[in-house]
Scaffold this motif. Structure first.
Motif, mmCIF file in Angstrom:
data_model
loop_
_atom_site.group_PDB
_atom_site.id
_atom_site.type_symbol
_atom_site.label_atom_id
_atom_site.label_comp_id
_atom_site.label_asym_id
_atom_site.label_seq_id
_atom_site.Cartn_x
_atom_site.Cartn_y
_atom_site.Cartn_z
ATOM 1 N N TYR A 239 41.470 32.138 100.856
ATOM 2 C CA TYR A 239 40.444 33.149 101.111
ATOM 3 C C TYR A 239 41.107 34.343 101.778
ATOM 4 O O TYR A 239 41.869 34.183 102.725
ATOM 5 N N MET A 240 40.789 35.524 101.267
ATOM 6 C CA MET A 240 41.424 36.731 101.792
ATOM 7 C C MET A 240 40.364 37.745 102.181
ATOM 8 O O MET A 240 39.336 37.858 101.513
ATOM 9 N N CYS A 241 40.631 38.471 103.259
ATOM 10 C CA CYS A 241 39.636 39.445 103.704
ATOM 11 C C CYS A 241 40.324 40.642 104.350
ATOM 12 O O CYS A 241 41.265 40.487 105.135
ATOM 13 N N TYR A 242 39.844 41.817 103.999
ATOM 14 C CA TYR A 242 40.314 43.043 104.631
ATOM 15 C C TYR A 242 39.546 43.228 105.938
ATOM 16 O O TYR A 242 38.321 43.226 105.951
ATOM 17 N N THR A 254 37.731 37.713 99.175
ATOM 18 C CA THR A 254 38.306 37.427 97.859
ATOM 19 C C THR A 254 38.853 36.012 97.906
ATOM 20 O O THR A 254 39.446 35.617 98.905
ATOM 21 N N VAL A 255 38.617 35.250 96.838
ATOM 22 C CA VAL A 255 39.099 33.872 96.862
ATOM 23 C C VAL A 255 39.902 33.543 95.613
ATOM 24 O O VAL A 255 39.560 33.956 94.502
ATOM 25 N N THR A 285 39.760 47.473 101.124
ATOM 26 C CA THR A 285 38.554 46.665 100.937
ATOM 27 C C THR A 285 38.951 45.306 100.371
ATOM 28 O O THR A 285 40.096 45.084 99.982
ATOM 29 N N SER A 286 37.997 44.394 100.329
ATOM 30 C CA SER A 286 38.212 43.089 99.700
ATOM 31 C C SER A 286 36.874 42.594 99.173
ATOM 32 O O SER A 286 35.835 43.205 99.439
ATOM 33 N N GLY A 287 36.922 41.501 98.417
ATOM 34 C CA GLY A 287 35.681 40.944 97.873
ATOM 35 C C GLY A 287 35.228 41.683 96.636
ATOM 36 O O GLY A 287 36.051 42.167 95.851
ATOM 37 N N VAL A 288 33.908 41.791 96.467
ATOM 38 C CA VAL A 288 33.377 42.343 95.211
ATOM 39 C C VAL A 288 33.806 43.778 94.959
ATOM 40 O O VAL A 288 33.858 44.221 93.821
ATOM 41 N N LYS A 289 34.117 44.503 96.028
ATOM 42 C CA LYS A 289 34.481 45.916 95.842
ATOM 43 C C LYS A 289 35.942 46.107 95.454
ATOM 44 O O LYS A 289 36.345 47.191 95.057
ATOM 45 N N LEU A 290 36.730 45.041 95.578
ATOM 46 C CA LEU A 290 38.155 45.154 95.260
ATOM 47 C C LEU A 290 38.348 45.251 93.746
ATOM 48 O O LEU A 290 37.810 44.459 92.988
#
Lengths: 292, 453
Positions: A239-242, A254-255, A285-290
Motif C-alpha cells: 500500500y502506497m500513499c502520498y 495506491t495498492v 498525489t496517490s490513489g485514484v488521482k494518480l
C-alpha cells in the motif's frame, strides 16, 4: 460479493490493467496445473510433484477433461463417492485451509527482522483475537511504539518503508527476501532516498496514517500480509500513499496486491513499487488521482 | 413506550428503541465493534424482554432513521400496507412471534401479515426467536419467482453455479460451469463474479454463458455480478443478461458507498425490462450481508440485524428473482465464529422470507474467521431444512477468484439426496434428458463435465 466503493474499484481496475501489461501474471495462472494450488509453497511440496490428472474414472472425453482442468485453478474433474468428494480431494482442501489458518495465527521470526535491519513496534491490537475483531486497534501504535519511532526514525524522509504482518506472517517470511532488496534497488534507480525502516506487529493498512503523522514522510509504502486464501496463504500487498495523514480516504491509497510466487512476482513487484513512488512524488498525489 | 425492566434482581433502563434493538441481538462481533452490543448476557436478556413487550405501533412510531433523512426508510414506509398494519399494530413483538409459530398460521396467513410489517418489526421479532424458531417459521413460507424458469417451490433446493476464474478466462469459466451442470447445479442462476469490471469483459462472460444456455437448451438464467453501471453498459453494447445484479445496503449512505442509489436501481430496472433477455417478471438478483453498513461507516448506530432487514425492505420493492445473503464473507470483525455465522444465516433467511423474498444464502467464510468447512456443512443442513430457495455451488467449495470458501457442487447434490429435496422442476426434466439425474438422484454418468464436450 460485497462491493468496494466504486472509486476503489476503478483504482483496482487500473492497477490490474497496468499489471496485465507489465507482468506475465495471468499466464502463470493459466500454466498452473489445476491441483498445484499451494503456489506459495516452494518445490519441496509433495502435491506440486504429483499434479494429479482428473479423477473421473471414465470420462466421455479424457483429452477434453485434461484440457478443461488445465484451463482453471478451480478444483474440477475431482469425481465423487456417491455425492461426496473423494477422500484425497477432501483432505487436500482441508490441508490448504489449515495452511491459511496457521498463516493468520503465525508470527514473523525475529531472525527475519534482524536480517533486514528492522526494529519492531506494536499497534494497540493486544492479542490475535482482538486483532481480528477490532481493526481500529491495529491502526494505532502503542505509546511505547510511538516513542520508539520518534527516537529512532529520521523525520521527513522522502520515502518511508514499513513492513507489517497484517493477516499473514507467512506472506512476509516468504516474500520479503525477494521484494525488499528489489525495492531498495528500485529506489536507488529512481533516485529516491528512504528513511529508517521498521516492522509493525499487528498492523492494519490505515496504520499508515498514524505513522505519517509521526514521521511526516513524502511517500510511505507499507508491505503487509494479505488475508490468506487457499491458492496462496502467503500473499502480500504494497500500500502506497502520498503524504499519509490522519483521516486519509481509502481512495487516496495506491495498492499493488497479490504479491507471491504465482501471483505478482515478488522481485518485479519490488521494482514496480519504486516507479509508482516516483510517480506519486512527481504528481504529488496517490490513489485514484494518480495517473499511471 | 416502556424502556425499563427488572431482571434477576437488577433494573435495566434503556435510552431508546435503537439501544434495545442493538442489545437484544445475539452476540455479534460487528455490534461489539460498533460499541452498541449488550454488556453481558443478562443485559442482552433484559433488552429481549423489553423488546418482546413493545407493540408494532411503537416500533413504527419511533423510527431508528427517520424517512425524511434516508430514502431506504422512505421505501419501507411507502411499501407498508396501512390497512393490514392497522389490524395488527397493537400486537406486541411476542404476539407476532407466537402468531408466526402458531399451528393455525400457514403460508397464506404469513404472506398477508407480512404486508403490514416494516423491516424494523421483522428485525425485532427475529431477536426474540431461537434458531429453531427461525427455521420453523421460515419453512412455512413459500416464495416462488420466475425469470426463465420457476424456483422456490416447497421441496425444491436450487443451486447457483458460480464458476469464477481468477483471470476471467472464458474457457476456464465454461469448464467449471460444465462441471457444475454435471452435478445438477445451475438452476437458480449461472452467475459469475468478474475480476475485471469493464463492459467488454462483462459482455464477453454474459454472452459465453448465454451461448452455453442456448446450445444445450438449459432451462435457467445467466447473470454477471459486476457493478450495476457496468452491466448496464454491457447490455447497451449488446450483452445478453437474463438477470441484473447489485449488492445493496440498508441505508442510503451505505448504498452510496456501493456507488448506487434508488434512482440508479430504477433506471437499471427499466433497462433490464426493456433490454434484458430474461422472460421475467422477476429480473433482479440482489446480494446483502450483515456488516456492510458499518464497514462503510453508514450505520447510524443501528445494529447489523436491523440494517440487514432494511436491505430486504429495499429489495422487495423490485420483486427480485433471487436474493442472496453472503453471510460470512465480510470477516471476523462482523461475524467472529461458526456460531455467529450460523445465527446470522438463519436470521437473514427468515427475515428475507418474511419480506416475501426468494432467499438464498451463501454459506461461507474467510480464512481469518474461526470457522471451518464443518460449520458450513452444519449451516447448509439447517437452511435446507428451513426451506432456503438456493445455495451457492463452487468447485469443492473453494472460490479461486474471491478467495473464500462456500458450499460445493457436491454439497448441493448431497443436501438434495439427504433431505429429499429436488432441483427446480424444469431443470430436473432437463437433467433427466441429459442423463445426469434419474428419479431425483444423480446417475452414474453425473460428475463428468465432458458430458458437454
Amino acid at each position: 460479493m460485497m462491493k468496494q466503493p466504486i472509486d476503489l474499484q476503478e483504482l483496482t481496475d487500473r492497477i490490474m490493467k497496468e499489471l496485465q501489461e507489465r507482468l506475465p501474471q495471468r499466464e502463470s495462472v493459466r500454466q498452473e496445473s489445476p491441483h498445484s494450488r499451494e503456489s506459495a509453497v516452494p518445490a519441496e511440496a509433495p502435491f506440486l510433484e504429483e499434479a494429479p490428472s482428473p479423477m473421473v474414472p471414465k470420462p466421455q472425453s479424457p483429452e477434453q477433461l485434461e484440457e478443461w482442468c488445465a484451463s482453471t485453478p478451480a478444483r474440477i474433474g475431482v469425481w465423487r463417492a456417491g455425492t461426496r468428494p473423494l477422500t484425497r480431494a477432501m483432505l487436500k482442501f482441508r490441508c490448504d485451509h489449515a495452511a491459511a489458518v496457521d498463516s493468520v495465527y503465525g508470527e514473523v521470526k525475529r531472525e527475519t527482522l534482524e536480517h533486514f535491519g528492522l526494529f519492531s513496534v506494536d499497534t494497540q491490537y493486544g492479542n490475535i483475537e482482538n486483532y481480528l475483531k477490532r481493526p481500529d486497534m491495529g491502526r494505532v501504535l502503542t505509546d511505547q511504539g510511538t516513542e520508539k519511532l520518534l527516537a529512532e526514525c529520521r523525520r521527513n524522509p522522502q520515502v518511508q518503508i514499513v513492513v507489517s504482518d497484517g493477516l499473514s506472517a507467512n506472506a512476509i517470511e516468504r516474500n520479503l527476501p525477494d521484494v525488499y532488496p528489489a525495492l531498495l534497488d528500485s529506489l536507488q534507480a529512481n533516485g529516491l532516498n528512504s528513511g529508517t525502516p521498521f516492522f509493525v506487529k499487528g498492523g492494519r493498512v490505515a496504520v499508515m496514517d498514524h505513522i505519517g503523522e509521526l514521521l511526516q514522510p513524502e511517500v510511505l509504502v507499507l508491505l503487509i500480509g494479505e488475508r490468506p486464501g487457499l491458492v496462496s496463504s502467503a500473499s502480500m500487498s504494497a500500500y502506497m500513499c502520498y503524504r499519509p495523514r490522519k483521516g486519509m480516504m481509502e481512495s487516496n491509497r495506491t495498492v499493488l496486491s497479490n504479491i507471491h510466487q504465482g501471483g505478482t512476482p515478488p522481485v518485479e513487484a519490488g521494482a514496480h513499487i519504486g516507479t509508482l513512488l516516483r510517480n506519486m512524488l512527481e504528481q504529488q498525489t496517490s490513489g485514484v488521482k494518480l495517473v499511471i | 413506550m416502556n424502556l425499563k425492566t427488572t431482571l434477576l434482581g437488577h433494573t435495566y433502563q434503556f435510552r431508546d428503541l435503537k439501544e434495545i434493538m442493538a442489545k437484544a441481538n445475539e452476540e455479534k462481533a460487528g455490534d461489539q465493534l460498533a460499541g452498541i452490543a449488550a454488556e453481558n448476557a443478562k443485559e442482552r436478556m433484559a433488552a429481549k424482554w423489553v423488546l418482546s413487550e413493545l407493540t408494532l405501533e411503537q416500533i413504527r412510531e419511533n423510527p431508528l432513521l427517520p424517512p425524511e433523512q434516508d430514502e431506504i426508510s422512505r421505501v419501507i414506509e411507502e411499501d407498508l400496507n396501512k390497512k393490514i398494519y392497522a389490524e395488527i399494530r397493537h400486537w406486541s413483538v411476542a404476539e407476532l412471534r407466537e402468531y408466526l409459530l402458531s399451528s393455525t398460521t400457514g403460508a397464506d396467513e404469513i404472506r398477508r401479515v407480512s404486508r403490514g410489517l416494516t423491516s424494523e418489526m421483522i428485525a425485532a421479532v427475529s431477536k426474540v426467536m431461537s434458531n429453531l424458531d427461525l427455521i420453523q417459521a421460515a419453512a412455512k413460507i413459500e416464495v416462488i419467482t420466475h425469470c426463465n424458469i420457476s424456483i422456490g417451490q416447497k421441496g425444491v433446493l436450487a443451486g447457483r453455479a458460480q464458476p469464477n476464474h481468477p483471470a476471467d478466462d472464458v474457457n476456464g469459466i465454461r469448464a467449471s460451469l460444465f462441471e457444475a451442470l454435471s452435478y445438477g447445479i445451475g438452476d437458480a442462476v449461472i452467475g459469475i463474479n468478474p475480476v475485471i469490471d469493464t463492459a467488454d469483459s462483462v459482455k464477453a462472460i454474459m454472452n459465453m454463458t448465454k451461448d452455453v444456455i442456448n446450445r444445450f437448451q438449459i432451462p435457467t438464467q445467466n447473470c454477471v455480478l459486476a457493478h450495476i453501471t457496468t452491466q448496464m453498459r454491457a447490455i447497451r453494447q449488446g450483452g445478453h443478461a437474463d438477470l441484473v445484479f447489485q449488492s445493496i445496503a440498508g441505508t442510503e449512505a451505505g448504498n452510496r458507498a456501493f456507488g448506487i442509489d434508488l434512482a440508479l436501481l430504477e433506471e437499471a430496472d427499466a433497462l433490464a425490462h426493456s433490454e434484458g433477455t430474461g422472460a421475467g417478471p422477476n429480473i433482479w438478483y440482489f446480494e446483502t450481508g450483515q456488516g456492510s453498513e458499518l464497514s462503510g461507516d453508514a450505520h447510524y448506530g443501528m445494529d447489523q440485524v436491523t440494517l440487514e432487514a432494511r436491505c430486504y425492505g429495499l429489495a422487495r420493492r423490485f420483486k427480485p428473482f433471487i436474493v442472496n445473503t453472503v453471510v460470512g464473507f465480510i470477516g471476523p470483525e462482523y461475524l467472529y465464529d461458526g456460531k455467529q455465522v450460523t445465527r446470522a444465516g438463519l436470521e437473514d433467511h427468515f427475515m428475507g422470507k418474511l419480506h416475501q423474498l426468494p432467499m438464498g444464502v451463501d454459506v461461507c467464510y474467510t480464512n481469518h474467521m474461526k470457522v471451518d468447512q464443518n460449520d458450513m456443512d452444519n449451516l447448509a443442513v439447517l437452511l435446507g431444512t428451513a426451506g432456503v430457495n438456493f445455495i451457492i455451488g463452487v468447485p469443492m467449495a473453494d472460490d479461486c477468484m474471491l478467495n473464500y470458501q462456500s458450499t460445493s457442487y457436491h454439497d448441493i447434490a448431497t443436501l438434495r439426496e439427504t433431505l429429499g429435496l429436488r432441483p427446480a422442476p424444469a431443470f430436473e426434466k432437463w437433467l433427466e434428458k441429459m442423463g445426469i439425474m434419474s428419479g431425483g438422484r444423480l446417475t452414474a454418468a453425473a460428475g463428468d463435465a465432458t458430458l458437454f464436450a
